[in-house]
Design a protein around this motif. Structure first.
Motif, PDB file in Angstrom:
ATOM      1  N   ARG A 116       0.842  -1.195   0.000  1.00  0.00           N
ATOM      2  CA  ARG A 116       0.000   0.000   0.000  1.00  0.00           C
ATOM      3  C   ARG A 116       0.880   1.248   0.000  1.00  0.00           C
ATOM      4  O   ARG A 116       1.874   1.312   0.701  1.00  0.00           O
ATOM      5  N   TRP A 117       0.452   2.232  -0.799  1.00  0.00           N
ATOM      6  CA  TRP A 117       1.136   3.522  -0.856  1.00  0.00           C
ATOM      7  C   TRP A 117       0.099   4.633  -0.651  1.00  0.00           C
ATOM      8  O   TRP A 117      -1.037   4.522  -1.115  1.00  0.00           O
ATOM      9  N   THR A 118       0.505   5.709   0.010  1.00  0.00           N
ATOM     10  CA  THR A 118      -0.375   6.863   0.196  1.00  0.00           C
ATOM     11  C   THR A 118       0.182   8.122  -0.457  1.00  0.00           C
ATOM     12  O   THR A 118      -0.521   9.130  -0.546  1.00  0.00           O
ATOM     13  N   THR A 119       1.439   8.100  -0.901  1.00  0.00           N
ATOM     14  CA  THR A 119       2.025   9.243  -1.578  1.00  0.00           C
ATOM     15  C   THR A 119       1.454   9.346  -2.995  1.00  0.00           C
ATOM     16  O   THR A 119       1.139   8.330  -3.629  1.00  0.00           O
ATOM     17  N   PRO A 120       1.269  10.566  -3.541  1.00  0.00           N
ATOM     18  CA  PRO A 120       0.470  10.764  -4.757  1.00  0.00           C
ATOM     19  C   PRO A 120       0.870   9.923  -5.959  1.00  0.00           C
ATOM     20  O   PRO A 120       0.029   9.273  -6.578  1.00  0.00           O
ATOM     21  N   VAL A 121       2.152   9.936  -6.324  1.00  0.00           N
ATOM     22  CA  VAL A 121       2.581   9.218  -7.532  1.00  0.00           C
ATOM     23  C   VAL A 121       2.390   7.716  -7.366  1.00  0.00           C
ATOM     24  O   VAL A 121       1.856   7.031  -8.247  1.00  0.00           O
ATOM     25  N   GLN A 122       2.806   7.176  -6.219  1.00  0.00           N
ATOM     26  CA  GLN A 122       2.710   5.740  -5.998  1.00  0.00           C
ATOM     27  C   GLN A 122       1.252   5.301  -5.827  1.00  0.00           C
ATOM     28  O   GLN A 122       0.842   4.238  -6.301  1.00  0.00           O
ATOM     29  N   LYS A 123       0.460   6.115  -5.152  1.00  0.00           N
ATOM     30  CA  LYS A 123      -0.962   5.817  -4.951  1.00  0.00           C
ATOM     31  C   LYS A 123      -1.700   5.728  -6.284  1.00  0.00           C
ATOM     32  O   LYS A 123      -2.657   4.960  -6.433  1.00  0.00           O
ATOM     33  N   ALA A 124      -1.255   6.503  -7.258  1.00  0.00           N
ATOM     34  CA  ALA A 124      -1.899   6.476  -8.567  1.00  0.00           C
ATOM     35  C   ALA A 124      -1.739   5.132  -9.258  1.00  0.00           C
ATOM     36  O   ALA A 124      -2.540   4.756 -10.118  1.00  0.00           O
ATOM     37  N   ILE A 125      -0.718   4.385  -8.877  1.00  0.00           N
ATOM     38  CA  ILE A 125      -0.466   3.091  -9.499  1.00  0.00           C
ATOM     39  C   ILE A 125      -0.820   1.938  -8.569  1.00  0.00           C
ATOM     40  O   ILE A 125      -1.367   0.928  -8.995  1.00  0.00           O
TER      41      ILE A 125
END
Length: 405
Positions: free
Chosen positions: A125-134
């Motif tokens: 799981r990612w919450t930072t914008p760029v990583q969350k987008a993927i």
């Protein structure tokens, strides 16, 4: 950096369904965890039913064996270092992984066993914008029930095999809204998908004992395509575009193990294991949508994966002590199947070195228990035009109890 922006536009939906490659879990018992899975030729307990069913033929014919336990997998955060706007850090994950094994009494030259294991899976799981987008969330669970049988051909040679009954379920989420608002993505799109499947496979095993202190073994697990079917909800510009049936297929790859062990003075055993995992079956990731609604190109275009077959080299040492304690330690070198061209935030994998150790205490003639610890150390990996992945890896702690009767 343009590669990241293009990736956000083209891969927001279709970059996140993978499974047990760099995150496969070959260690499914106390002994295998302590030995870094160098545990194919010299198996001795109920877990023989899973790791080498052919060896069940050489176990004490008048006894039944049972073992159970649990592993806690601690996955530290992955760090992605790039320009500040593109850098990020994944969530820390703690995942319990149970196991259960049983071997019956011998029935002439035949014997049967059964194992309940979790051979692979991943939560990222990612919450930072760029990583969350993927990869806002990718969770894949794989549970296997593996009944098996062995036949003693002679006092030195046996064969075995079994049926792999697989249940798998997954969750895939991504959302590029934050990245789009910060002008880091070319589209404001999102997805939320859940699915599951039941699948069948098989495993085969050979065991040969040329002398009482040397074991040779070959095992093979078949490829199983996980044809996940479920429901997907797709969004564009904040509006729901699709909410209906969806499916995707990914491989649980075939694996071949060649192993040899040597025992000295009935106290010290050394095992070498070579494993070939056939990840080249994973060519592309292609979601299918069979319902009604609007499916934008980024949701529907196949994404090339082109994973490669991998080699893993394992060595394990077992020491029988006079104080009822069996000490074990292991080491492995594990290749990643993920090429640089198709690496993603859902599985920022790299080559690894594995270190493990553990013990088993013989509480009584029939009862033993113990613990093991394994550290999977991932190498940092720089991706041209993107940045560098750091940290990650895994810490696995296992406790188990075994009983013979």
């Amino acid at each position: 950096m343009d590669r990241i922006v293009r990736g956000l536009a083209l891969s927001t939906i279709t970059s996140s369904v993978v499974m047990a490659g760099g995150y496969k879990i070959p260690e499914q018992s106390l002994n295998s965890m302590a030995l870094s899975a160098a545990y194919v030729a010299h198996t001795s307990g109920a877990d023989t039913a899973y790791f080498n069913p052919a060896n069940m033929a050489f176990m004490h014919g008048g006894k039944r064996y049972v073992e159970g336990g649990i592993t806690l997998a601690h996955l530290p955060s992955n760090e992605f270092q790039s320009l500040p706007a593109y850098s990020g850090e994944s969530e820390v994950e703690d995942i319990p992984i149970p196991f259960l094994h049983y071997v019956s009494e011998a029935m002439g030259d035949f014997r049967w066993g059964v194992s309940l294991v979790v051979p692979g899976g991943l939560t990222k799981r990612w919450t930072t914008p760029v990583q969350k987008a993927i990869a806002e969330e990718f969770t894949l669970k794989v549970i296997e029930l593996n009944p098996s049988i062995s036949y003693k051909v002679s006092d030195h040679f046996s064969v075995g095999g079994g049926v792999r009954l697989i249940y798998s379920e997954g969750v895939v989420k991504s959302n590029s809204a934050d990245a789009y608002n910060q002008q880091l993505a070319l589209a404001d799109i999102a997805r939320d998908m859940e699915g599951d499947t039941f699948e069948l496979g098989y495993n085969l095993a050979l065991a040969y004992k040329p002398t009482s202190d040397i074991n040779l073994a070959v095992t093979y697990r078949s490829n199983i395509d996980l044809d996940e079917e479920g429901t997907a909800t797709l969004y564009g510009g904040g509006d729901q575009l699709y909410h209906d049936d969806a499916s995707v297929s990914v491989p649980l790859p075939a694996a071949l193990n060649l192993a040899v062990s040597k025992t000295w003075n009935d106290t010290f055993t050394l095992e070498f294991n070579y494993e070939r995992t056939f990840w080249s079956a994973y060519k592309a990731l292609d979601f299918e949508y069979t319902g009604t609604g609007i499916v934008l190109t980024p949701f529907d275009d196949p994404i090339a994966k082109d994973w490669k077959d991998t080699n893993t080299f394992r060595v394990g040492a077992t020491i029988e002590m006079a104080n009822k304690i069996t000490a074990m330690m292991g080491f492995a070198i594990d290749e990643t199947p993920v090429p640089e061209e198709t690496i993603g935030f859902e599985l920022p994998d790299s080559d690894a070195k594995v270190f493990s150790m553990g013990f088993r205490y013989q509480q009584s003639e029939d009862l033993s228990w113990g613990a093991a610890f394994l550290y999977d150390s991932k190498e940092s990996r720089s991706i041209k035009g993107m940045g560098t992945f750091h940290e990650g890896g895994a810490f696995l702690t296992t406790v188990g109890v075994a009983y013979e009767y």
